[in-house]
Structures are given as structure tokens and as C-alpha cells.
Write an enzyme that holds these catalytic residues in place. Sequence first.
Site, short mmCIF file in Angstrom:
data_model
loop_
_atom_site.label_atom_id
_atom_site.label_comp_id
_atom_site.label_asym_id
_atom_site.label_seq_id
_atom_site.Cartn_x
_atom_site.Cartn_y
_atom_site.Cartn_z
N HIS A 349 82.54 117.08 -21.14
CA HIS A 349 81.14 117.40 -20.87
C HIS A 349 80.22 116.27 -21.32
CE1 HIS A 349 77.77 120.25 -20.16
NE2 HIS A 349 77.19 119.53 -21.11
N GLU A 350 80.37 115.84 -22.56
CA GLU A 350 79.45 114.80 -23.07
C GLU A 350 79.63 113.48 -22.34
OE1 GLU A 350 77.13 115.95 -24.61
OE2 GLU A 350 78.06 117.82 -25.26
N HIS A 353 77.74 113.41 -19.17
CA HIS A 353 76.31 113.10 -19.33
C HIS A 353 76.02 111.61 -19.22
CE1 HIS A 353 74.15 116.78 -20.02
NE2 HIS A 353 74.99 117.19 -20.97
N GLU A 372 72.29 119.22 -17.23
CA GLU A 372 73.30 120.14 -17.77
C GLU A 372 74.15 120.79 -16.67
OE1 GLU A 372 74.18 120.10 -20.62
OE2 GLU A 372 72.50 119.49 -21.87
N TYR A 451 73.17 125.73 -17.55
CA TYR A 451 74.60 125.43 -17.59
C TYR A 451 75.39 126.20 -16.52
CZ TYR A 451 73.92 123.24 -22.20
OH TYR A 451 73.51 122.44 -23.24
#
Length: 518
Positions: A349-350, A353, A372, A451
Site C-alpha cells: 500500500h505505502e 502511494h 487512498e 479506502y
Amino acid sequence: MKKKLILVLSSFITFTVLLAFSPHVQAAADPTIRATNYKMSIKLNTRKNQLTEKITMHIVNNGNESVKNLLVRNIAYGVLKYDHQHFKATRNAKTTVKNISSNGEKLTYTTGKDKSNLFVNKSLNAGQSTDLTVNVVTDVPQRNDRFGYQKVNNGKLYNLSFCFPYLSDYRNSKWNYHPYYDPGENRNSAISNFHVNLFAPKSYKVAASGQNTTKKGMTTIDAKNMREVAIVASNKFKVSHTSANGIKINNYYLSGKNSKQYNKLALMTAKDSFNLFTKDVGTYPYQELDMTESLLGKDTGGMEYPGLVMIDGSGFIKKTRKKKTIKKHKNTAPITTDKYTELTADVAHEIGHQWFYGTVGSDEYMEPWLDEGLTSFLENSIYDLTYSKSKVYCAKLEHNKYYNRKMVRRANQALASFIKKIINQPNEKTTYVNRPVNKPQKGIDTDDMAYDIGNIFPLALMETMGKNKFFAALHDYYQTYYLKQATTQDFLNIIRKYDNSKKVNYIINRFIDSNYLR
């Protein structure tokens, strides 16, 4: 930021859902007034837990109008104000602006109601530029979060973000800013260049956005074409490395009983994520990425910055049970998850980004789904649903004998079937995704909107358009707004460029509130 936990891979992939879902306007590439360069001198006093900062920003007015003041955001004030109300240990922490000057001339400023906003009495005519220097002393609060210090392994770890003054965006003839929002983000920044000298004790290893070198207690950081700079320092870090598509990935981790497994799985997940997201979205703009392990507090799996991601290592650092049960929504069954699965989700996930927020920017307060939701799509529908070496290793650590290519194919089929049911419910209530954090649809939680629904919207588009068209559009969106800032309207313009059919517009109308299009 990564919220725990939306999608879980186990012996069968379980999809959790919040509900049964039920004219060209291009964003300006840059604000008309922007800081093109930041020169930062930062001293970290680990005895006082304090930052002494001297920030000089080169500001250029590229617009056609003059302004009577410049808005500097000392975001640390908003952070600490929130902390004072929620954490006893932070109540003595404060931030103090010592002075603001331009070319040696001391300037006055006003704050108004929100003391994060420093309206500096400095005019700037069209076509002019100036250097503005802000001197500030900020206490680092004791808090396990993105800004704070924590005691770990008989040492200290400092997460330094949301604590450096910066120039607010000037767009559409006004300064744009949002109140500090602790559960999410309120950033809205253009690309700039940062040159930082960080002074810290020699025993501290430093991770940072951009590229950095440390010599005799001074770390020099060069971060070019980035929206902000984040720094993490600890006297207990170990460092390991890998690479993906020519990008160097540095993992700063803490020693412990399971540190070898954490380090190996984190690096493998990072490598797989980079390879997949590069293929499906586009090329990463920087030469390096730093990952840092820390404790990030309840329900937070990680935090993103350009060139740096913080990953929660609570399951590896703390003495916790191997498995734990999470019930995210009142209408969904409890999920039993494992720290290894959590780690793969957080890292994927990070790193996602880096594509959506880091490279393609957006206003995270006004349109949180754009970073998100699209990042959750990368995590859940690309990384999680692709057979990979990191997932194989994760299954091995969890003693999961059911993870194989056949199971992944079944999971993809299950997801496609689920999305088709959403698409084929013509009378289902609309569930909007593109509202600000302070104005979600009635009955919808902000995090669920950003999300969960933010993940389902691109999934519905992909199923309706077909994968070839959808990923061509996603790649086009990424390239068009590469190192720029985009809006939901910009995203829709690109989608309709590839497919403007009634079916696609039906999906758009199901998820997009036209009253909030920007």
C-alpha cells in the site's frame, strides 16, 4: 496512510465490502505562486527531543496578479494542538516561530484563528521572486506516529514529518490550506527541490526522502522534484538493500526476535510491488526509496512520503499474539489475520502511494479517494491478486499450504463476479466516493469512502471497460499528471477518452457526486 485491514489473503481470499453498492477542466500543473527551492538546516537535539529549524524558501510569482502577503504553513502547530487534546505525554510539546525574514529584513506576520497559518507581510508582484527564511523551534512529542519520538530497543526512533514549515499553494487567486486532519492527510503541495542539512548524534542512522549521505553527525539530503521531505532517525536501526527496475530500495529495520523475517519479507514485497506497479501504471520518478520500521499506533499500517515510507512493525517489535482478529465494519464478519499478511499489505500500500500522491499529486483533504482509493486498488487488486515470490514466502511463514496459482485465479474470478453484481444492480443506491474528508455521504465513514469505496470504483471501471482499456487509461492519467496535481474531473476526462459508453458513465454516476467535482 494505510488503515488496517481491508483485504486479506489466506487459504481462500476473503473480500470484505462496506455495502452492496448499492466540458474539459484541467488542473493547473503548478500553483501560480510556489516555492521552487527549499534550503533547510535542521538540528535534532535528542536530549531535549527538540528540532531547531532554519527554512529558506525561494518563492516565485508566476501569475498575473500581485499578492500582499505570503502564507507559510507551520503545520506542527496543528499536529501538536491535536496531540494535546488526545495524548497526555504530548501536553508540554510546543512550536515557536522565532522570526521570519526576507533578504535580511525582519518581517511581521499574523495568524488568525488557525495558528498554523502564518500570513507574512511581504508583497510579491507578478513575475517577481524572493527568499523567505523561517526560524522555528519545535518540540518532538512522545507519540508512536508519523511525527513523534518513541523509545524502542533501549534507544530512540524519531519520525520527522508534518513538522517543517512550507509555502501554502496559491491557486485560483487564493491561498489554499486545510486544517490538520490526524486520521488522514491535509497536504496539497506542488513539486519543489529540497536541500537539507540535518545535524544529529553520530550514533543515529538517517533515512530520508531523496538521496542522503551522513558524515560526522551531519546528514546531507538532496530531494529533487518532490512534494515534501520526511526524515526518520534512530540509534537502533539496521539497514539492508535490494533493487527493482534499477531503483535502490533501502530497508531500515529494528532488531528483534523476528527481524530477519520482517526484513526479508518487507524487501521481497517492495520488489514485487515495484515491478507490478511499474508495469501496470508507469515509471517511478526517483532513484531510491527508503522504508523505515516503527510503531505507528492503533489501526495504522504505514505512512507515505515521496521517496520514503514508514511501515508499522508492531507485530514484530511488540510481544503480541501471532494472530489477531479485526472487525473493521459492523456489517462484515471478523477477519483473522497474521502479522506477515499485514506486513505485505502495508508495504504494498505505502509503495503504491509513490505512484498516487508522490508522483500524481492531489488535494488529499478535498478528494482523499484519489490517493487512498487508487492506492488501495494497487494493493488489493494488483499486488494481492498476482502470484508473487513475496506472497509465497508469506504463506510459508504462516504455514499456509493453500496459496498457489490456482487459488489466485479463483480469487480473481471471485472478485470479477462480485464486481459484476455491483454493476448489474440498476436500482441500487448511489455511493459517492469524491467528497471531502469533512463531508462524507450520510451513513458513510470517511475512511470507508476513501479506502473501500475508493478501491471499488476503479474495480468497477476496470470490469466495465475491460482490462486493456482501463490500464491504458490509468497509464495515460499517470503520464499526463506526472509530477503535477490532478482532480477527480481530470481522472474522469482520461477515462472517458478511452471509453465514453453508457455503461461507463453509469458507473461514474453511481460513484461520483457531480456537486463535488473539481
